[in-house]
Design an enzyme around this catalytic site. Structure first.
Site, short mmCIF file in Angstrom:
data_model
loop_
_atom_site.label_atom_id
_atom_site.label_comp_id
_atom_site.label_asym_id
_atom_site.label_seq_id
_atom_site.Cartn_x
_atom_site.Cartn_y
_atom_site.Cartn_z
N MET A 12 0.84 -1.00 0.07
CA MET A 12 -0.05 -0.04 -0.05
C MET A 12 0.66 1.20 -0.13
O MET A 12 0.50 2.12 -0.88
CB MET A 12 -0.80 -0.10 1.20
CG MET A 12 -1.67 1.08 1.44
SD MET A 12 -3.12 1.08 2.47
CE MET A 12 -2.25 0.70 4.13
N TYR A 126 5.20 -8.35 16.66
CA TYR A 126 5.25 -7.36 15.37
C TYR A 126 5.96 -6.48 15.89
O TYR A 126 7.09 -5.80 15.30
CB TYR A 126 3.81 -6.93 14.96
CG TYR A 126 3.95 -5.93 13.95
CD1 TYR A 126 4.53 -6.09 12.81
CD2 TYR A 126 3.37 -4.71 14.28
CE1 TYR A 126 4.69 -5.06 11.80
CE2 TYR A 126 3.45 -3.59 13.42
CZ TYR A 126 3.78 -3.74 12.18
OH TYR A 126 3.97 -2.67 11.19
#
Length: 286
Positions: A12, A126
């Site tokens: 993106m 993460y």
């Protein structure tokens, strides 16, 4: 004129990064994951030698937050070791590196915007892997490595919250959205613009926060999307995070401060509502 290399150019942000560079008349080599695996040391070194960039923008990342909880080693290969390999190649070639990072490096329990050099304390796999990447860039490129953190990103490419809300507005009578997580909805095109401004400014290496100004919750964000779509905002109902349990805990507070932009003489991204008005049109048209 700078010569740019963009890794993760199929994502993106990567796609919008390349679009902004081309619109600005810059020369850019766009490498998708299929073109370059940043965990392959030989491939990374060869790509930088072949392109001879003056600036590398590392948009390549493992961004599946929940999957990272069960696959932290795999996420680390990309977010930690991969970032180190890119930084090492830049150090060897003399290229500057702009490395994209995340609000997840913080604990997410603050009550004021996180400053660029506040203590980091990730609570997810993460976040830990992205912090490892930040540390590698700072270690290997102390004078030419830029860490640009962003959050709550949306854009015309790939899945994101705005695209989801556009779809749900069409297909559901009511939508329940979390109202106890605070952040800054940020259009990917704006992040790309900040990265270019940063590279052109001559600002010192360091940490910068590329998020929209202001703050809201996912519920407030969703209601504004419905309003801009001309839909009844009462169809969006607030719920707590407990309504949507996830493998990785979401930060309760992801708001990032923008002090470093002022020091660099660069304006931060304007308010999230203002930018959403334009960004939503781009997402809806995609």
């Amino acid at each position: 004129m700078n010569r740019w290399l963009v890794t993760g150019a199929g994502g993106m942000l990567g796609q919008d990064m390349v679009t902004c560079l081309e619109r600005g008349g810059e020369t850019a080599l766009a490498l998708t994951r299929a073109d370059l695996d940043i965990t392959d040391q030989a491939a990374v070194t060869a790509a930088v030698l072949r392109c001879r960039p003056s600036i590398v923008v590392n948009c390549a990342a493992w961004t599946a937050v929940d999957e990272a909880e069960a696959h932290e080693d795999e996420a680390f290969e990309v977010n930690g070791r991969g970032a180190r390999l890119v930084a090492a190649a830049c150090a060897a070639s003399g290229a500057r590196l702009i490395h994209i990072s995340t609000d997840y490096v913080f604990a997410g329990d603050a009550c004021r915007p996180y400053a660029e050099h506040d203590r980091r304390g990730p609570r997810t796999a993460y976040g830990r892997t992205k912090l490892a990447g930040e540390r590698a860039v700072a270690e290997l490129l102390p004078g030419s490595g830029y860490i640009v953190r962003t959050a709550w990103l949306y854009g015309a490419h790939g899945p994101n919250f705005v695209r989801t809300m556009i779809s749900l507005e069409r297909h559901r009578e009511v939508v329940d959205v979390v109202d106890d997580q605070h952040g800054q909805p940020t259009w990917a095109m704006d992040v790309a613009g900040q990265v270019i401004a940063l590279a052109r400014s001559g600002a010192p290496a360091g940490v910068y926060h590329a998020t929209s100004s202001g703050e809201t919750t996912w519920f407030g964000f969703a209601r504004e999307i419905f309003r801009l779509l001309g839909a009844d905002t009462a169809r969006v109902r607030p719920v707590t995070s407990g309504a949507y349990p996830r493998p990785a805990p979401r930060p309760a507070y992801s708001v990032l401060g923008h002090g470093a932009w002022a020091s660099a003489g660069i304006k931060p991204i304007p308010g999230w509502r203002l930018r959403l008005h334009q960004g939503l049109r781009a997402v809806a048209a995609a």
